[in-house]
Each structure stands twice: as structure tokens, then as C-alpha cells.
Design a protein around this motif. Structure first.
Motif, short mmCIF file in Angstrom:
data_model
loop_
_atom_site.label_atom_id
_atom_site.label_comp_id
_atom_site.label_asym_id
_atom_site.label_seq_id
_atom_site.Cartn_x
_atom_site.Cartn_y
_atom_site.Cartn_z
N LYS A 1 0.81 -1.22 0.00
CA LYS A 1 0.00 0.00 0.00
C LYS A 1 0.84 1.27 0.00
O LYS A 1 0.38 2.32 -0.43
CB LYS A 1 -0.96 0.00 1.20
CG LYS A 1 -0.31 0.24 2.55
CD LYS A 1 -1.34 0.16 3.67
CE LYS A 1 -0.72 0.46 5.03
NZ LYS A 1 -0.26 1.86 5.15
N ASP A 2 2.07 1.17 0.46
CA ASP A 2 2.97 2.34 0.46
C ASP A 2 3.89 2.35 -0.75
O ASP A 2 4.79 3.20 -0.84
CB ASP A 2 3.81 2.35 1.75
CG ASP A 2 2.95 2.47 3.00
OD1 ASP A 2 1.88 3.09 2.91
OD2 ASP A 2 3.35 1.92 4.05
N GLU B 1 -2.24 -9.78 4.06
CA GLU B 1 -2.20 -9.40 5.47
C GLU B 1 -1.68 -10.52 6.36
O GLU B 1 -1.20 -10.26 7.47
CB GLU B 1 -3.60 -8.98 5.95
CG GLU B 1 -4.08 -7.66 5.38
CD GLU B 1 -4.84 -7.82 4.08
OE1 GLU B 1 -5.65 -6.95 3.74
OE2 GLU B 1 -4.61 -8.83 3.38
N ASN B 2 -1.80 -11.77 5.92
CA ASN B 2 -1.37 -12.90 6.73
C ASN B 2 0.01 -13.42 6.34
O ASN B 2 0.41 -14.49 6.81
CB ASN B 2 -2.39 -14.04 6.63
CG ASN B 2 -3.67 -13.72 7.38
OD1 ASN B 2 -3.69 -12.85 8.24
ND2 ASN B 2 -4.74 -14.41 7.05
N THR C 1 1.88 -6.58 -9.82
CA THR C 1 1.19 -5.43 -10.43
C THR C 1 0.78 -4.37 -9.43
O THR C 1 0.41 -3.25 -9.83
CB THR C 1 -0.06 -5.91 -11.18
OG1 THR C 1 -0.96 -6.51 -10.24
CG2 THR C 1 0.30 -6.92 -12.26
N LEU C 2 0.79 -4.69 -8.13
CA LEU C 2 0.30 -3.82 -7.05
C LEU C 2 -1.19 -3.57 -7.15
O LEU C 2 -1.72 -2.63 -6.56
CB LEU C 2 1.05 -2.47 -7.04
CG LEU C 2 2.54 -2.54 -6.71
CD1 LEU C 2 3.13 -1.13 -6.63
CD2 LEU C 2 2.79 -3.29 -5.42
N HIS C 3 -1.91 -4.40 -7.91
CA HIS C 3 -3.36 -4.31 -8.02
C HIS C 3 -3.95 -5.71 -7.84
O HIS C 3 -3.41 -6.69 -8.35
CB HIS C 3 -3.79 -3.75 -9.39
CG HIS C 3 -3.31 -2.36 -9.65
ND1 HIS C 3 -3.86 -1.26 -9.04
CD2 HIS C 3 -2.33 -1.89 -10.46
CE1 HIS C 3 -3.24 -0.16 -9.46
NE2 HIS C 3 -2.30 -0.52 -10.32
N PRO D 1 -0.95 -12.66 14.30
CA PRO D 1 -1.84 -12.41 13.17
C PRO D 1 -1.45 -11.13 12.48
O PRO D 1 -0.90 -10.21 13.06
CB PRO D 1 -3.21 -12.28 13.84
CG PRO D 1 -2.90 -11.83 15.21
CD PRO D 1 -1.57 -12.42 15.57
N ALA D 2 -1.75 -11.08 11.21
CA ALA D 2 -1.42 -9.90 10.44
C ALA D 2 -2.35 -8.77 10.80
O ALA D 2 -3.45 -8.95 11.30
CB ALA D 2 -1.52 -10.21 8.95
N LYS D 3 -1.89 -7.57 10.53
CA LYS D 3 -2.68 -6.41 10.81
C LYS D 3 -3.86 -6.35 9.86
O LYS D 3 -3.71 -6.41 8.65
CB LYS D 3 -1.82 -5.16 10.66
CG LYS D 3 -2.55 -3.87 11.03
CD LYS D 3 -1.60 -2.70 10.98
CE LYS D 3 -2.30 -1.41 11.38
NZ LYS D 3 -1.41 -0.26 11.30
N ARG D 4 -5.06 -6.28 10.41
CA ARG D 4 -6.25 -6.26 9.57
C ARG D 4 -6.57 -4.81 9.24
O ARG D 4 -6.90 -4.01 10.11
CB ARG D 4 -7.41 -6.94 10.30
CG ARG D 4 -7.12 -8.39 10.68
CD ARG D 4 -8.33 -9.02 11.28
NE ARG D 4 -8.05 -10.39 11.67
CZ ARG D 4 -8.17 -11.42 10.87
NH1 ARG D 4 -8.57 -11.24 9.63
NH2 ARG D 4 -7.88 -12.64 11.29
N LEU D 5 -6.51 -4.47 7.99
CA LEU D 5 -6.76 -3.12 7.52
C LEU D 5 -7.94 -3.11 6.57
O LEU D 5 -8.15 -4.07 5.82
CB LEU D 5 -5.51 -2.54 6.83
CG LEU D 5 -4.24 -2.54 7.66
CD1 LEU D 5 -3.06 -2.11 6.83
CD2 LEU D 5 -4.41 -1.60 8.84
N THR D 6 -8.68 -2.04 6.60
CA THR D 6 -9.81 -1.91 5.69
C THR D 6 -9.27 -1.56 4.31
O THR D 6 -8.56 -0.60 4.12
CB THR D 6 -10.75 -0.81 6.18
OG1 THR D 6 -11.15 -1.13 7.52
CG2 THR D 6 -11.96 -0.71 5.29
#
Length: 458
Positions: free
Chosen positions: A91-92, A129-130, A194-196, A448-453
Motif C-alpha cells: 500500500k505504500d 495481510e497474513n 502489479t500492485l493491483h 496475526p497480520a494487521k487487519r486493515l480496511t
């Protein structure tokens, strides 16, 4: 939990929150997962799928579960700490990752999956995320939805995040296997390159449409079972020809596209196994060492369930929870020698009792004092001791100080030899813990991985 200092909350999910913490005893940074529901028995905690699966797995690319602690009806998982997850890296990111980075990361995950599937489990919730990252090391985490391959169906219909959910699960099939992990990895590989997201559906129906737009609609030749599943739920596939993956992933190599195409096949039986993927041309520069032939690092002796070993710092380190199988390890030479000496001592005492009964009392007292000296020498600093032997009563100390002159001379005598001998280290003494201790020994752990919206941008 008093041993840990919580520093910062790094994730919050449906079932629990994750904190970065420090072990006050040794300064180690760990991840603490605090479960939201209450647990009223430790047996209930140990029956959780996440605990049961991780107790059976020990792999360098699977996050280790260090301890399970139940305190005040709250369950805590003490796990290995990792810096971030793949989604946070993506995402960054502005420019896509190099194919060499993607190859290195995915090769590690496929190694973990090959090991996991061999152990009889499949993950069911693979997503960026995992997949946790620290430097160049990537590890698989969050086994809350892990399932045994041998478990009898029906399985849960809703598993994994929608974008990485296999089509057989989207069509509410109650029978599926480790092939769902292979589908998810194909989607994750494409997203890394592809980052998508490859199939960013907003609902189950839209997800199937997104899949059809990329790989085309299934037919009787490509996936007859899928048409039967769709007919059973009165769903009709959209008739879409689809595009070539090479048109969607213009910068990817032909080997990468070939691998993703095989992983994202409609028919689960046509998707390659994790062990087969490791032999693919995309990973030709990577070396895979099967878990069965890996060199095992020599560790401390095995201990029975709930047994601790006291370290140099003076604290007891919880050991891995044992299955209860009898150990086949041969006793060390020092233990054998000690047993022999004990037998000789008993025989010698019996002889002295027969020959000189009047000296038995004196001999017993002398032997008792010698044993006291041995205990005192064994409890000297730097040697592991039993927890209950940490302090001695005053009467015991007074008895030690009143050792006879002969015994004192014997304890200071040394036998020299012209040949040098290597002094063997003392055998660590083990401290038996409580049978129903509310913690799990050092084992394989998982943050656990950070859960992000994740918002879909049109």
C-alpha cells in the motif's frame, strides 16, 4: 502476563487484538495476541485449531507460537514478532516489486505450504495481510481458519477474504481441499507483480464476474463440477471470453504468467500442488530442501509435558508441550556413571554392615555428609538447579558447616593424570511443573497480520 510489557497495539480483528510487547526477563520483543472471548478452561484453549495446528508444525517460514497463557479467563498467544505484512509493503509502494523479490517471497511461502499440506493441514485464509515480513524473511501467520485435510466435510462455506477465495468456495461447495490455498497464492503473486488485486470483487457474484473477465467462463471441458455447483444454487455463469494474463500483467515474465495461470485454474484438480510449484521454471534459481532431509539443529534434551529448564539468568524457560511418547534417547554417560557409583556404594555399604556392624552408623553419617557436599557443589552458581532447591533451611546450612575433617580433605582432593581429559558439562536438572499449567511451552507461534480496511477504487 506480568512478565510482558505491552508497548503498542499493532492490529485489531474480529477475534482479538495484537500488541507489540517486551519480555521483561530477557528483553525479547514478542507479539501478544489477546483473544476477545472468554475461556473458562485450559482444555478449551488447547482445542483451538490455531493451537492444535501450530503445535504440530515447526518450519522456518511459519510464525512460531511461543506460549499460550490463560489468565483471568482471558486467552493470550505469545508469538514471534515480525515487522510488517505484505499488504503494508504494497500500500505504500509506487513502483511494483522486482520479480526477483516476488520470486524470493513466494518461494518461501510455497515451502511453508508444502510442509503444512504434508502435515495434513490447509490454511484457508491466505492473503497479503497474513504473510508477515522481517527483512527478507517471509512467514505464514494466522491459522485461525486452518483445517485438517483428513477432517470430514462439510466445511465452512465462508472462508478467506473474497479477493483470494477459490471459485469452488464462492459456489458454496462443502467439499474442498488444499487447492484453495493454491488459488489464493496465484492471486497474491499477481498482486505483488502489479500492485493491483487480480479479482477485486465487491460481492460473491461480482467476484465470479471478475474471475470470468480474466480467465474466461468455465464450460463442460474446463470445469464440469463447477457447472453442477452453479446449477444447484440456481446461478448462471456470465458468458465471457476473458483476456490473456499477459495483457493484464504486461511486465511479468512468461514463467510467472504460466505459473499464475495454472494456479488460477477453475478446476481444483488441475492446480499444481505446493511441492510441484517449487519445481516450476519460475523458481529455477531457488533451491528447495525438503523438510524430511533438513539438518536438525541439536537442542537441549527433551522434557515431558509442562517441564521447565532453568537458564543462566535464573529463570525457568517453558519447554515444548510433549505428546507423551516415551523417549528413545540413550542416557548420557554421566547419568550411567552416577547409577554405577550408586550401585557400588550400596554394595560397599552392605559389605561393611556384614563385616563391621558397629561402624555402620559412622559410615552412614559420613556418606550423608558427602552427599550434602555434592548437593552444595551442584547448587553452585552457573549450574541449573531445581526450583525448590533455590534456598536451603538454616539447619541444613549448619549441618554442612560441621563436616568432619576426613570428609573435608576428601572433598578437596583431586586425582591428576598425564593425559588431558575434557570435563563434561553437568547434566541440566529439570523442574517438573504442574500438570495443568496454564501455559504452553516454547513452540511454533504466530502473530496475526494487521487487519486493515481495503477500499476499492474504481
Amino acid at each position: 502476563m506480568d512478565r510482558f510489557k505491552l508497548i503498542k497495539e499493532v492490529g485489531d480483528g474480529t477475534f482479538g487484538s495484537v500488541w507489540r510487547a517486551i519480555n521483561k526477563q530477557n528483553g525479547e520483543v514478542v507479539a501478544v495476541k489477546k483473544m476477545k472471548r472468554k475461556y473458562y478452561s485450559f482444555e478449551e484453549c488447547m482445542s483451538l485449531r490455531e493451537v492444535k495446528s501450530l503445535r504440530r508444525m515447526n518450519h522456518s517460514n511459519i510464525v512460531k507460537l511461543k506460549e499460550v497463557i490463560r489468565e483471568n479467563d482471558t486467552l493470550y498467544f505469545i508469538m514471534e514478532y515480525m515487522e510488517c505484512n505484505l499488504y503494508q509493503l504494497m500500500k505504500d509502494r509506487v513502483k511494483p516489486f522486482s520479480e526477483s523479490d516476488v520470486r524470493n517471497w513466494c518461494f518461501q511461502i510455497f515451502q511453508a505450504l508444502a510442509y503444512m499440506h504434508q502435515k495434513g493441514y490447509f490454511h484457508r485464509d491466505l492473503k497479503p495481510e497474513n504473510l508477515l515480513v522481517s527483512k527478507d524473511i517471509l512467514k505464514l501467520a494466522d491459522f485461525g481458519l486452518a483445517r485438517e485435510v483428513s477432517a470430514a466435510p462439510p466445511y465452512t462455506e465462508y472462508v478467506s477474504t473474497r479477493w483470494y477465495r477459490a471459485p469452488e468456495v464462492l459456489l458454496q461447495s462443502s467439499v474442498y481441499d488444499s487447492a484453495v490455498d493454491m488459488w489464493a497464492m496465484g492471486a497474491i503473486m499477481a498482486e505483488l507483480l502489479t500492485l493491483h488485486p487480480l479479482f477485486p470483487g465487491t460481492s460473491e457474484a461480482d467476484e465470479i464476474l471478475k474471475i470470468c473477465n480474466v480467465i474466461g467462463s468455465p464450460d463442460e471441458q474446463s470445469w464440469p463440477q463447477g457447472l453442477s455447483l452453479a446449477e444447484a444454487m440456481k446461478y448462471k455463469f456470465p458468458q465471457v471470453k476473458g483476456n490473456q494474463l499477459s495483457e493484464v500483467m504486461t511486465s511479468a515474465s512468461s514463467e510467472a504468467i504460466n505459473l499464475i495461470s495454472s494456479l488460477c485454474s477453475w478446476d481444483p484438480s488441475k492446480r499444481p500442488k505446493a511441492s510441484e510449484v517449487l519445481q516450476h521454471a519460475f523458481f529455477q534459481d531457488c533451491t528447495y530442501v525438503p523438510a524430511t532431509v533438513r539438518t536438525r539443529v541439536a537442542g537441549p534434551p527433551k522434557t515431558p509435558p509442562c517441564v521447565g529448564v532453568k537458564g543462566v539468568s535464573g529463570h525457568y524457560i517453558a519447554r515444548r508441550y510433549s505428546t507423551g511418547a516415551l523417549s528413545t534417547t540413550k542416557p548420557s554417560s554421566s547419568i550411567v556413571k552416577s547409577d554405577s557409583l550408586n550401585k557400588i556404594g550400596v554394595q560397599r555399604k552392605l559389605q561393611m554392615d556384614r563385616q563391621a556392624p558397629q561402624k555402620s552408623t559412622r559410615t552412614t553419617e559420613s556418606n550423608s555428609k558427602l552427599n550434602t557436599n555434592r548437593v552444595q557443589a551442584r547448587n553452585s552458581p552457573g549450574n541449573p538447579v531445581l526450583r525448590h532447591s533455590r534456598s536451603l533451611p538454616e539447619t541444613g546450612r549448619g549441618t554442612m558447616q560441621k563436616v568432619s575433617t576426613i570428609t573435608d580433605k576428601l572433598s578437596h582432593m583431586s586425582v591428576t593424570s598425564r593425559t588431558r581429559t575434557t570435563v563434561k558439562p553437568p547434566v541440566p536438572l529439570l523442574k517438573a511443573g504442574h500438570v495443568k499449567a496454564d501455559f504452553l511451552g516454547k513452540s511454533d507461534e504466530i502473530p496475526p497480520a494487521k487487519r486493515l480496511t481495503r477500499k476499492l477504487v474504481s
